[in-house]
Design an enzyme around this catalytic site. Structure first.
Site, mmCIF file in Angstrom:
data_model
loop_
_atom_site.group_PDB
_atom_site.id
_atom_site.type_symbol
_atom_site.label_atom_id
_atom_site.label_comp_id
_atom_site.label_asym_id
_atom_site.label_seq_id
_atom_site.Cartn_x
_atom_site.Cartn_y
_atom_site.Cartn_z
ATOM 1 N N LYS A 172 0.832 -1.205 0.000
ATOM 2 C CA LYS A 172 0.000 0.000 0.000
ATOM 3 C C LYS A 172 0.871 1.261 0.000
ATOM 4 O O LYS A 172 1.398 1.664 1.037
ATOM 5 C CB LYS A 172 -0.923 0.032 1.223
ATOM 6 C CG LYS A 172 -1.963 1.148 1.084
ATOM 7 C CD LYS A 172 -2.537 1.614 2.395
ATOM 8 C CE LYS A 172 -1.721 2.626 3.110
ATOM 9 N NZ LYS A 172 -1.480 3.893 2.390
ATOM 10 N N GLU A 246 8.761 0.372 11.517
ATOM 11 C CA GLU A 246 9.867 1.328 11.332
ATOM 12 C C GLU A 246 9.248 2.708 11.489
ATOM 13 O O GLU A 246 8.506 3.158 10.608
ATOM 14 C CB GLU A 246 10.461 1.183 9.918
ATOM 15 C CG GLU A 246 11.139 -0.138 9.658
ATOM 16 C CD GLU A 246 12.492 -0.253 10.326
ATOM 17 O OE1 GLU A 246 13.078 0.790 10.681
ATOM 18 O OE2 GLU A 246 12.970 -1.385 10.487
ATOM 19 N N GLU A 379 9.186 14.819 16.661
ATOM 20 C CA GLU A 379 9.714 14.767 15.296
ATOM 21 C C GLU A 379 8.984 15.827 14.459
ATOM 22 O O GLU A 379 7.754 15.816 14.375
ATOM 23 C CB GLU A 379 9.461 13.375 14.713
ATOM 24 C CG GLU A 379 10.000 13.211 13.319
ATOM 25 C CD GLU A 379 9.655 11.853 12.722
ATOM 26 O OE1 GLU A 379 8.468 11.480 12.733
ATOM 27 O OE2 GLU A 379 10.572 11.183 12.231
HETATM 28 P P1 NAD Z 1 1.978 8.120 8.503
HETATM 29 O O1 NAD Z 1 2.127 7.201 9.656
HETATM 30 O O2 NAD Z 1 0.907 9.127 8.539
HETATM 31 O O3 NAD Z 1 1.687 7.242 7.172
HETATM 32 C C1 NAD Z 1 2.570 6.231 6.729
HETATM 33 C C2 NAD Z 1 1.789 5.222 5.908
HETATM 34 O O4 NAD Z 1 0.860 4.549 6.753
HETATM 35 C C3 NAD Z 1 0.941 5.818 4.786
HETATM 36 O O5 NAD Z 1 0.903 4.907 3.714
HETATM 37 C C4 NAD Z 1 -0.439 5.951 5.436
HETATM 38 O O6 NAD Z 1 -1.491 5.956 4.490
HETATM 39 C C5 NAD Z 1 -0.473 4.707 6.292
HETATM 40 N N1 NAD Z 1 -1.295 4.791 7.510
HETATM 41 C C6 NAD Z 1 -1.498 5.867 8.316
HETATM 42 N N2 NAD Z 1 -2.260 5.512 9.378
HETATM 43 C C7 NAD Z 1 -2.503 4.180 9.243
HETATM 44 C C8 NAD Z 1 -3.224 3.230 10.032
HETATM 45 N N3 NAD Z 1 -3.867 3.567 11.162
HETATM 46 N N4 NAD Z 1 -3.262 1.944 9.599
HETATM 47 C C9 NAD Z 1 -2.625 1.586 8.463
HETATM 48 N N5 NAD Z 1 -1.956 2.437 7.663
HETATM 49 C C10 NAD Z 1 -1.895 3.721 8.059
HETATM 50 O O7 NAD Z 1 3.394 8.747 8.236
HETATM 51 P P2 NAD Z 1 3.802 9.864 7.169
HETATM 52 O O8 NAD Z 1 3.544 11.200 7.733
HETATM 53 O O9 NAD Z 1 3.226 9.516 5.843
HETATM 54 O O10 NAD Z 1 5.379 9.586 7.078
HETATM 55 C C11 NAD Z 1 6.319 10.192 7.871
HETATM 56 C C12 NAD Z 1 6.675 9.301 9.060
HETATM 57 O O11 NAD Z 1 7.308 8.098 8.621
HETATM 58 C C13 NAD Z 1 7.691 9.974 9.974
HETATM 59 O O12 NAD Z 1 7.317 9.763 11.296
HETATM 60 C C14 NAD Z 1 8.988 9.238 9.664
HETATM 61 O O13 NAD Z 1 9.944 9.259 10.682
HETATM 62 C C15 NAD Z 1 8.487 7.861 9.395
HETATM 63 N N6 NAD Z 1 9.480 7.088 8.648
HETATM 64 C C16 NAD Z 1 10.183 6.118 9.302
HETATM 65 C C17 NAD Z 1 11.156 5.384 8.623
HETATM 66 C C18 NAD Z 1 11.953 4.309 9.314
HETATM 67 O O14 NAD Z 1 12.573 3.506 8.624
HETATM 68 N N7 NAD Z 1 11.987 4.252 10.632
HETATM 69 C C19 NAD Z 1 11.391 5.639 7.277
HETATM 70 C C20 NAD Z 1 10.663 6.635 6.640
HETATM 71 C C21 NAD Z 1 9.696 7.352 7.343
#
Ligand code: NAD
Length: 474
Positions: A172, A246, A379
Site C-alpha cells: 500500500k 519502522e 519529530e
Molecule cells: P503516517 O504514519 O501518517 O503514514 C505512513 C503510511 O501509513 C501511509 O501509507 C499511510 O497511508 C499509512 N497509515 C497511516 N495511518 C494508518 C493506520 N492507522 N493503519 C494503516 N496504515 C496507516 O506517516 P507519514 O507522515 O506519511 O510519514 C512520515 C513518518 O514516517 C515519519 O514519522 C517518519 O519518521 C516515518 N518514517 C520512518 C522510517 C523508518 O525507517 N523508521 C522511514 C521513513 C519514514
C-alpha cells in the site's frame, strides 16, 4: 500528466471498486500533477484474496529460490533501466531534490535487490540439527505499508526479502506517492512475477488500517509515524499477527569538543537537512559543547544561508518544497511552538520570499533550546534543527538518550575511536560517525518508540521467515 486507471491486483489492472481517485498535487506548483486510483476496503479484500491464493495455491512459494531470484533479477534490471525517469517522477510527486534522488530514491532499491539476491543464494533455508530438520519457511501473505518520503527505497527493503523468501505481498503506497507506487507495479508485472504475488493498492489511512486488520494477512510490515505504528501494533497484537514497525525519530548529532566545526556543519548539511528534512534518521537535535555553543550556532547559520532553496528538479537545489500543505502547516506549527516555549530562531523560520508557490520552509536553526522543549522532543519532519548545549561527554549521552525515540544519531569528532566509544552508549538502532552512510548489509531499525524489528542485512530477511522443526525418528 501521468494517469493510472487501475489498481494492480491478481496480475491485472483493476478499476477501483468505489471509483475513487487520488488527484496528486505538485508540491512545487500546487497544481494537479497526475491521477491514480484509490483503493477502498472492497479492493483490499480483492488484493488480499489474490495474495492468499498465490501463497496457498500458486507456484511462488513452491519455486526454488533460484527461480525466484531469476524473477527478482529481471525486476532489478528493468528498474535500473527506468531509474532516471522514476527519480524525476518522485521528485515531481514529493519534492525530493533531484541532486540526491539518484541515490536516495532510485539507487538504493537496486542495491537492496542485489544484496538480497546474493544473500538468498547462500542462505540455509533448511538444516539438520540433532535428529531434527529445522526449516525456515515464508511467513505468508504480507501487507507492506510505506510513507511518501523515500517510497521505492522503503518498499524494496520489504519486497526483496519478502518475495525472495516465498511470501506474497499486498503493498500500500501512500496517497502522496501513488503514481510511483503503480510504476513499481508495472515493473514487477513486466518482470513476470506470477499473478497475485505482488498487489499494489494506493490508499489512505482508513483502507490501510482495514488491510492491517484483514484476517487473510499473516504479517504487516509498516513504515510511518509512531502514532500510526502504535495503532498498527495494537491491531496486530490483538490478532497475534506478526508485525514489524519502522517509525519516527528525533536523532541527536553529538558534536564532541575536539571536532572541526566547519567540516561538521558541512556534514550536517546532509545529515540534518537531507530530503528537505524529511528523512526519519535526520540528525535534528544538534548537541554542542557549552564552551563552543556560539561557534556551532554561528557556523550552522552561515551554512544554511548558503543552501539553495528552490525547484527540486533543478540540480543545484538542496532544499525543495515539503511534500504537502499539511506537512508545511505541521512544520510551521512547530516553529511557532518553539518560539512560544522560549527557543530563539537563529536562522530561517519562515517561507522563502523567492518562492511564489510551493510548500517551502526556509532551512531553520533554533538556538537556546532546552532538551525538554517540544521542538527537541517531537519529530518535526522538515528542515528545522534545534541546538542544545551540554557540559561534558556524560551529559551529551544523557541528553542524546533523553528521548522517547531511539532511531538514529551521529557522533562528530576528530578521534574516530572516541566517537565509536560514545556511540556504544547511545540507545538508538543506528549511530553514524562523522556522517558515515547507512548500508544495506547492516540492520536498520529503532529502539524505544522508533520501532520493532529490523530491516536490511540478514536480520531483514529473518522477519519474513517462520521456523519449523521436523522431529525425525533416529
Ligand atoms: P503516517 O504514519 O501518517 O503514514 C505512513 C503510511 O501509513 C501511509 O501509507 C499511510 O497511508 C499509512 N497509515 C497511516 N495511518 C494508518 C493506520 N492507522 N493503519 C494503516 N496504515 C496507516 O506517516 P507519514 O507522515 O506519511 O510519514 C512520515 C513518518 O514516517 C515519519 O514519522 C517518519 O519518521 C516515518 N518514517 C520512518 C522510517 C523508518 O525507517 N523508521 C522511514 C521513513 C519514514
Amino acid at each position: 500528466m501521468p494517469e493510472f486507471e487501475g489498481l494492480y491486483i491478481g496480475g491485472r489492472w483493476v478499476p477501483p471498486a468505489a471509483g475513487d481517485r487520488i488527484v496528486q498535487i505538485s508540491p512545487l506548483t500546487e497544481q494537479p500533477l497526475g491521477v491514480a486510483p484509490a483503493a477502498s476496503n472492497a479492493d483490499m479484500d480483492l488484493a488480499v484474496a489474490a495474495a492468499r491464493k498465490a501463497f496457498d495455491e500458486g507456484p511462488w512459494p513452491r519455486m526454488s529460490v533460484e527461480e525466484r531470484i531469476a524473477v527478482l533479477k529481471r525486476v532489478r534490471d528493468l528498474y535500473a533501466d527506468r531509474a532516471a525517469g522514476i527519480a524525476e517522477l518522485i521528485t515531481a510527486e514529493m519534492g525530493c531534490p533531484s541532486s540526491i534522488a539518484g541515490l536516495l530514491q532510485v539507487g538504493y532499491p537496486v542495491q537492496v535487490i542485489d544484496y538480497y539476491v546474493e544473500l538468498c543464494r547462500s542462505w540455509e533455508f533448511e538444516e539438520k540439527r540433532g535428529h531434527s530438520i529445522v526449516r525456515q519457511v515464508p511467513v505468508g501473505v504480507v501487507a507492506a505499508i510505506v510513507p511518501w518520503n523515500t517510497p521505492h527505497s522503503t518498499f524494496t527493503v520489504k519486497l526483496a526479502p519478502a518475495l525472495l523468501s516465498g511470501c506474497t505481498v499486498v503493498a500500500k503506497p501512500s496517497p502522496e506517492t501513488a503514481l510511483d507506487g503503480l510504476v513499481l507495479a508495472e515493473i514487477f508485472a513486466e518482470a513476470g512475477v506470477p499473478e497475485g504475488v505482488l498487489n499494489v493498492v494506493p490508499a489512505g489511512a482508513d483502507s490501510g488500517e482495514y488491510l492491517v486488520g484483514h484476517p487473510g494477512v499473516d504479517m504487516v510490515t509498516f513504515t510511518g509515524s509512531t502514532a500510526a505504528g502504535s495503532r498498527v501494533g495494537s491491531i496486530c497484537g490483538s490478532a497475534i499477527r506478526r508485525f514489524s514497525l519502522e517509525l519516527g525519530g528525533k536523532s541527536a548529532a553529538v558534536i564532541l569538543d575536539d571536532a572541526d566545526i566547519p567540516s561538521v556543519v558541512q556534514g550536517l548539511r546532509f545529515a540534518s537537512f537531507l530530503n528537505s528534512g524529511q528523512v526519519c534518521t535526520n540528525q535534528t537535535r544538534i548537541l554542542a559543547p557549552k564552551h563552543r555553543y556560539t561557534e556551532v550556532v554561528e557556523a550552522l547559520c552561515e551554512m544554511v544561508s548558503t543552501m539553495t532553496v528552490g525547484d527540486p528538479a533543478d540540480p543545484a537545489t538542496e532544499v525543495g518544497p515539503l511534500v504537502s500543505q499539511r506537512q508545511r502547516d505541521r512544520v510551521e506549527r512547530y516553529i511557532a511552538i518553539g518560539e512560544q516555549e522560549g527557543a530563539k530562531i537563529a536562522a530561517g523560520g519562515g517561507r522563502p520570499s523567492s518562492q511564489p508557490t510551493g510548500w517551502f520552509i526556509e532551512p531553520t536553526v533554533f538556538c537556546d533550546v532546552d532538551n525538554s522543549m517540544t521542538i527537541a522532543q517531537d519529530e518535526i519532519f522538515g528542515p528545522v534543527v534545534a541546538v542544545v548545549a551540554y557540559d561534558d561527554d556524560d551529559h551529551a549521552v544523557e541528553i542524546a538518550n533523553d528521548s522517547r525515540y531511539g532511531l538514529g544519531g551521529g557522533v562528530w569528532t576528530a578521534d574516530v575511536e572516541r566517537g565509536i566509544d560514545l556511540a556504544r552508549r547511545i540507545r538508538t538502532g543506528q549511530v553514524s560517525i562523522n556522517g558515515a552512510d547507512n548500508e544495506v548489509v547492516a540492520p536498520f531499525g529503532g529502539f524505544k518508540q522508533s520501532g520493532l524489528g529490523r530491516e536490511s542485512g540478514p536480520e531483514g530477511l529473518l522477519g519474513y521467515l517462520e521456523t519449523q522443526s521436523v522431529f525425525c525418528p533416529d
